[in-house]
Write a protein that holds these residues in place. Structure first.
Motif, PDB file in Angstrom:
ATOM      1  N   GLY A 292      24.133  14.299  -7.571  1.00 33.92           N
ATOM      2  CA  GLY A 292      24.384  14.112  -8.986  1.00 33.92           C
ATOM      3  C   GLY A 292      23.869  12.805  -9.551  1.00 33.92           C
ATOM      4  O   GLY A 292      24.161  12.464 -10.695  1.00 33.92           O
ATOM      5  N   ARG A 293      23.096  12.047  -8.769  1.00 33.57           N
ATOM      6  CA  ARG A 293      22.587  10.756  -9.232  1.00 33.57           C
ATOM      7  C   ARG A 293      21.079  10.843  -9.464  1.00 33.57           C
ATOM      8  O   ARG A 293      20.436  11.837  -9.167  1.00 33.57           O
ATOM      9  N   ASP A 294      20.515   9.747  -9.985  1.00 35.73           N
ATOM     10  CA  ASP A 294      19.067   9.633 -10.153  1.00 35.73           C
ATOM     11  C   ASP A 294      18.479   9.260  -8.793  1.00 35.73           C
ATOM     12  O   ASP A 294      18.248   8.093  -8.492  1.00 35.73           O
ATOM     13  N   SER A 295      18.268  10.279  -7.954  1.00 31.53           N
ATOM     14  CA  SER A 295      17.901  10.036  -6.559  1.00 31.53           C
ATOM     15  C   SER A 295      16.578   9.306  -6.417  1.00 31.53           C
ATOM     16  O   SER A 295      16.418   8.459  -5.534  1.00 31.53           O
ATOM     17  N   GLY A 296      15.595   9.608  -7.291  1.00 33.89           N
ATOM     18  CA  GLY A 296      14.302   8.939  -7.180  1.00 33.89           C
ATOM     19  C   GLY A 296      14.416   7.437  -7.356  1.00 33.89           C
ATOM     20  O   GLY A 296      13.840   6.661  -6.592  1.00 33.89           O
ATOM     21  N   SER A 297      15.165   7.002  -8.358  1.00 33.01           N
ATOM     22  CA  SER A 297      15.320   5.570  -8.603  1.00 33.01           C
ATOM     23  C   SER A 297      16.097   4.895  -7.484  1.00 33.01           C
ATOM     24  O   SER A 297      15.760   3.799  -7.038  1.00 33.01           O
ATOM     25  N   ILE A 298      17.158   5.569  -7.008  1.00 36.10           N
ATOM     26  CA  ILE A 298      17.973   4.977  -5.951  1.00 36.10           C
ATOM     27  C   ILE A 298      17.176   4.847  -4.662  1.00 36.10           C
ATOM     28  O   ILE A 298      17.238   3.823  -3.980  1.00 36.10           O
ATOM     29  N   LEU A 299      16.401   5.873  -4.330  1.00 35.53           N
ATOM     30  CA  LEU A 299      15.564   5.788  -3.132  1.00 35.53           C
ATOM     31  C   LEU A 299      14.479   4.731  -3.304  1.00 35.53           C
ATOM     32  O   LEU A 299      14.060   4.087  -2.341  1.00 35.53           O
ATOM     33  N   GLY A 300      14.020   4.550  -4.539  1.00 36.09           N
ATOM     34  CA  GLY A 300      13.054   3.490  -4.792  1.00 36.09           C
ATOM     35  C   GLY A 300      13.652   2.120  -4.531  1.00 36.09           C
ATOM     36  O   GLY A 300      13.023   1.259  -3.916  1.00 36.09           O
ATOM     37  N   VAL A 301      14.882   1.907  -4.997  1.00 39.57           N
ATOM     38  CA  VAL A 301      15.564   0.635  -4.735  1.00 39.57           C
ATOM     39  C   VAL A 301      15.792   0.464  -3.241  1.00 39.57           C
ATOM     40  O   VAL A 301      15.601  -0.623  -2.674  1.00 39.57           O
ATOM     41  N   ASN A 302      16.176   1.548  -2.558  1.00 40.06           N
ATOM     42  CA  ASN A 302      16.386   1.486  -1.117  1.00 40.06           C
ATOM     43  C   ASN A 302      15.104   1.099  -0.386  1.00 40.06           C
ATOM     44  O   ASN A 302      15.120   0.301   0.563  1.00 40.06           O
TER      45      ASN A 302
ATOM     46  N   PHE B 184       8.452   5.205   0.775  1.00 41.95           N
ATOM     47  CA  PHE B 184       8.800   5.735  -0.530  1.00 41.95           C
ATOM     48  C   PHE B 184       8.063   4.982  -1.622  1.00 41.95           C
ATOM     49  O   PHE B 184       7.790   3.801  -1.514  1.00 41.95           O
ATOM     50  N   ARG B 185       7.771   5.683  -2.693  1.00 47.21           N
ATOM     51  CA  ARG B 185       7.304   4.980  -3.886  1.00 47.21           C
ATOM     52  C   ARG B 185       8.464   4.153  -4.425  1.00 47.21           C
ATOM     53  O   ARG B 185       9.626   4.485  -4.237  1.00 47.21           O
ATOM     54  N   ILE B 186       8.149   3.072  -5.121  1.00 47.90           N
ATOM     55  CA  ILE B 186       9.180   2.144  -5.552  1.00 47.90           C
ATOM     56  C   ILE B 186       9.225   2.094  -7.072  1.00 47.90           C
ATOM     57  O   ILE B 186       8.610   1.239  -7.700  1.00 47.90           O
ATOM     58  N   PRO B 187       9.915   3.027  -7.723  1.00 43.99           N
ATOM     59  CA  PRO B 187      10.014   2.991  -9.170  1.00 43.99           C
ATOM     60  C   PRO B 187      11.148   2.087  -9.623  1.00 43.99           C
ATOM     61  O   PRO B 187      12.087   1.849  -8.878  1.00 43.99           O
ATOM     62  N   ILE B 188      11.053   1.603 -10.866  1.00 43.18           N
ATOM     63  CA  ILE B 188      12.169   0.887 -11.464  1.00 43.18           C
ATOM     64  C   ILE B 188      13.096   1.913 -12.073  1.00 43.18           C
ATOM     65  O   ILE B 188      12.642   2.854 -12.717  1.00 43.18           O
ATOM     66  N   PRO B 189      14.425   1.804 -11.841  1.00 41.06           N
ATOM     67  CA  PRO B 189      15.342   2.817 -12.367  1.00 41.06           C
ATOM     68  C   PRO B 189      15.110   3.075 -13.845  1.00 41.06           C
ATOM     69  O   PRO B 189      14.961   2.152 -14.640  1.00 41.06           O
TER      70      PRO B 189
ATOM     71  N   LEU C  33       0.808  -1.226   0.000  1.00 39.77           N
ATOM     72  CA  LEU C  33       0.000   0.000   0.000  1.00 39.77           C
ATOM     73  C   LEU C  33       0.836   1.269   0.000  1.00 39.77           C
ATOM     74  O   LEU C  33       0.311   2.346  -0.323  1.00 39.77           O
ATOM     75  N   SER C  34       2.128   1.182   0.341  1.00 43.46           N
ATOM     76  CA  SER C  34       2.947   2.394   0.352  1.00 43.46           C
ATOM     77  C   SER C  34       3.062   2.996  -1.042  1.00 43.46           C
ATOM     78  O   SER C  34       3.124   4.223  -1.198  1.00 43.46           O
ATOM     79  N   VAL C  35       3.083   2.143  -2.065  1.00 40.91           N
ATOM     80  CA  VAL C  35       3.146   2.637  -3.438  1.00 40.91           C
ATOM     81  C   VAL C  35       1.880   3.439  -3.754  1.00 40.91           C
ATOM     82  O   VAL C  35       1.938   4.543  -4.297  1.00 40.91           O
TER      83      VAL C  35
ATOM     84  N   LEU D 232      27.036  -0.500  -2.164  1.00 45.61           N
ATOM     85  CA  LEU D 232      27.537  -1.006  -0.887  1.00 45.61           C
ATOM     86  C   LEU D 232      26.693  -0.490   0.275  1.00 45.61           C
ATOM     87  O   LEU D 232      26.380  -1.231   1.212  1.00 45.61           O
ATOM     88  N   ILE D 233      26.305   0.789   0.203  1.00 42.69           N
ATOM     89  CA  ILE D 233      25.461   1.367   1.253  1.00 42.69           C
ATOM     90  C   ILE D 233      24.095   0.685   1.283  1.00 42.69           C
ATOM     91  O   ILE D 233      23.558   0.367   2.357  1.00 42.69           O
ATOM     92  N   LEU D 234      23.523   0.437   0.103  1.00 40.93           N
ATOM     93  CA  LEU D 234      22.205  -0.185   0.032  1.00 40.93           C
ATOM     94  C   LEU D 234      22.235  -1.606   0.591  1.00 40.93           C
ATOM     95  O   LEU D 234      21.325  -2.012   1.322  1.00 40.93           O
ATOM     96  N   ILE D 235      23.275  -2.361   0.271  1.00 33.73           N
ATOM     97  CA  ILE D 235      23.376  -3.740   0.766  1.00 33.73           C
ATOM     98  C   ILE D 235      23.603  -3.744   2.275  1.00 33.73           C
ATOM     99  O   ILE D 235      22.989  -4.525   3.012  1.00 33.73           O
ATOM    100  N   ALA D 236      24.488  -2.862   2.749  1.00 31.69           N
ATOM    101  CA  ALA D 236      24.738  -2.784   4.192  1.00 31.69           C
ATOM    102  C   ALA D 236      23.477  -2.369   4.939  1.00 31.69           C
ATOM    103  O   ALA D 236      23.172  -2.896   6.021  1.00 31.69           O
ATOM    104  N   SER D 237      22.726  -1.424   4.374  1.00 32.78           N
ATOM    105  CA  SER D 237      21.466  -0.997   5.004  1.00 32.78           C
ATOM    106  C   SER D 237      20.452  -2.139   5.022  1.00 32.78           C
ATOM    107  O   SER D 237      19.700  -2.294   5.991  1.00 32.78           O
ATOM    108  N   PHE D 238      20.421  -2.921   3.949  1.00 31.23           N
ATOM    109  CA  PHE D 238      19.524  -4.071   3.906  1.00 31.23           C
ATOM    110  C   PHE D 238      19.842  -5.040   5.042  1.00 31.23           C
ATOM    111  O   PHE D 238      18.940  -5.516   5.744  1.00 31.23           O
TER     112      PHE D 238
END
Length: 468
Positions: free
Chosen positions: A377-387, A219-224, A64-66, A254-260
């Motif tokens: 400088g990155r595609d923050s929306g997609s990265i936060l979606g993956v996170n 967060f919404r979860i978009p595909i990059p 439901l978060s999406v 590395l940050i995303l995997i460690a956070s997971f």
């Protein structure tokens, strides 16, 4: 580039209407302890039942978060979303006073997960919209303080209520009343902002990002996204692979995997912890006090974490906080070997859970700064979606694994796995720091591009050749 995060408010209350967050946080903090105790005591359930309930709840939140994220962007009516969220909590808490079976509890707790994300986007965006750029750092620091004070108040209410041997069902009436007070306060006491923003603005402000990361599933979860070929649209898996290859030499994976791993261990531990305390002979009031030690430590330490990150460095603090958390998990596993009297079991867990609370306060601030730094400088929306997707997976896997281990394992094994997962993440945080330092060093070796001479930052599309 250095980023700072303000966690010490210059004014405890940035605006009077932020007080409306205190009752709802008191209600949700108290409910977080009441729910597993309802399963274990009046309904005579087991640790496995607690894990199953958590799995249903987390799955509902993810799905439901999406939807709630899209609705928040399309219909910028923050008061309405907050009223639905808080009044919904009140109604569902009242329904729980009538449950007579665990299956009924599963259904209602899943419904709590359905409405849970409604208020997260709304509250965050409401602060973004109602405060100016200069006011936001203090506003978010004040918001966090109101949230933590509310949590402490809710656990204190739970303690005093149960120490008098009052029933958990009667406590639910109190928690429902608190949630309803916040719903009324926002509906009648807060006006909608004149300007409207969307969830995409979250990543542009470190304080807002930090606030959202504390509830990572919202967060919404978009595909990059990647540019499409003229007549060939890449499949989602192919697009994800392309994104992964592009990020291979960046610290973000590395940050995303460690956070997971951190989120997985936290969910695994927290879902099993209240059943463990109950099995160790602690009564409901003592369990509330143990949880209070965790929240109280967070409330005391959190305001200092922003300045501490600036002085010591977020990279170093993340590693230290992770190490402390792993020590706390392993110490709890060691408790299962000891034959404590009830007072000794209470005191040992009171100390360790307070330690874990202090560590999480430091970790969340420092890790948020590392993530925000990497988003530049990155595609923050997609990265936060993956996170968010990884955070959701960690929540469901943690609950599911807790349920499996409740049948085939033991509390000791759960706490050992949780501690081991954190220890595994330590080298990843170190590697992320090294990758960031190497990337910054490489950027410093790059010549000034023509776009920079015109006043345009390379992150805005300029390219530069490496010095031969």
């Amino acid at each position: 580039m250095a980023f700072s995060l303000r966690t010490w408010p210059s004014r405890l209350l940035a605006k009077p209407w932020l007080l409306a967050f205190v009752p709802i946080n008191a209600a949700t903090a108290g409910f977080g302890v009441v729910l597993p105790l309802l399963i274990l005591i009046p309904l005579h359930g087991t640790w496995a039942n607690v894990a199953v309930a958590a799995t249903f709840f987390n799955a509902a939140v993810i799905l439901l978060s999406v939807l709630w994220g899209h609705l928040s962007d399309r219909y910028p009516r923050r008061r309405l979303f907050l009223a639905i969220n808080f009044a919904g909590y009140a109604a569902l808490y009242l329904l729980l006073t009538r449950v007579t079976s665990i299956s009924e509890l599963y259904l209602i707790y899943t419904a709590v997960g359905v409405i849970a994300p409604a208020g997260t986007s709304a509250s965050n965006l409401l602060i973004l919209e109602k405060f100016t750029e200069n006011e936001r750092p203090n506003a978010y620091a004040s918001f966090q303080e109101m949230s933590m004070i509310g949590s402490v108040v809710g656990l204190l209410i739970g303690y005093f209520w149960t120490v008098e041997n009052a029933t958990l069902y009667s406590l639910l009436y109190v928690l429902a009343g608190l949630a309803f007070v916040s719903a009324l306060a926002f509906w009648f006491g807060v006006r909608e902002a004149e300007r409207t923003l969307t969830t995409a603005h979250v990543a542009r402000h470190p304080e807002s990002l930090f606030s959202r990361l504390k509830v990572v599933l919202s967060f919404r979860i978009p595909i990059p996204f990647f540019p499409k070929r003229p007549k060939l649209r890449p499949r989602p898996i192919a697009r994800f692979r392309a994104w992964a290859r592009a990020e291979l030499h960046h610290e973000l994976p590395l940050i995303l995997i460690a956070s997971f791993l951190f989120n997985l261990s936290a969910n695994l531990f927290n879902i099993s912890y209240t059943p463990y305390l109950y099995s160790a002979g602690l009564v409901a009031s003592s369990i509330f006090l143990v949880n209070l030690s965790n929240n109280f430590a967070q409330t005391l330490i959190f305001p200092f974490t922003g300045g501490l990150s600036n002085r010591v460095g977020s990279d170093r603090l993340v590693q230290r906080a992770t190490y402390l958390r792993s020590i706390g998990y392993l110490a709890t596993a060691a408790f299962t070997f000891a034959v404590f009297s009830r007072p000794a079991a209470f005191e040992a867990n009171l100390f360790v859970y307070a330690l874990l609370g202090g560590a999480i306060a430091v970790y969340t601030t420092a890790s948020s700064l590392m993530l925000f730094r990497g988003l530049h400088g990155r595609d923050s929306g997609s990265i936060l979606g993956v996170n968010s997707a990884l955070g959701g997976a960690a929540a469901v896997l943690g609950a599911g694994l807790s349920g499996i281990l409740s049948v085939f394992g033991s509390y000791r094994l759960v706490f050992l796995v949780a501690g081991g997962s954190l220890l595994v993440s330590l080298p990843l945080w170190t590697a992320a720091s090294v990758a960031y330092a190497r990337r910054r060093l490489g950027q410093s070796d790059m010549p000034v591009a023509s776009s920079e001479r015109r006043g345009t930052h390379p992150a805005e599309g300029a390219t530069a050749a490496k010095t031969p």
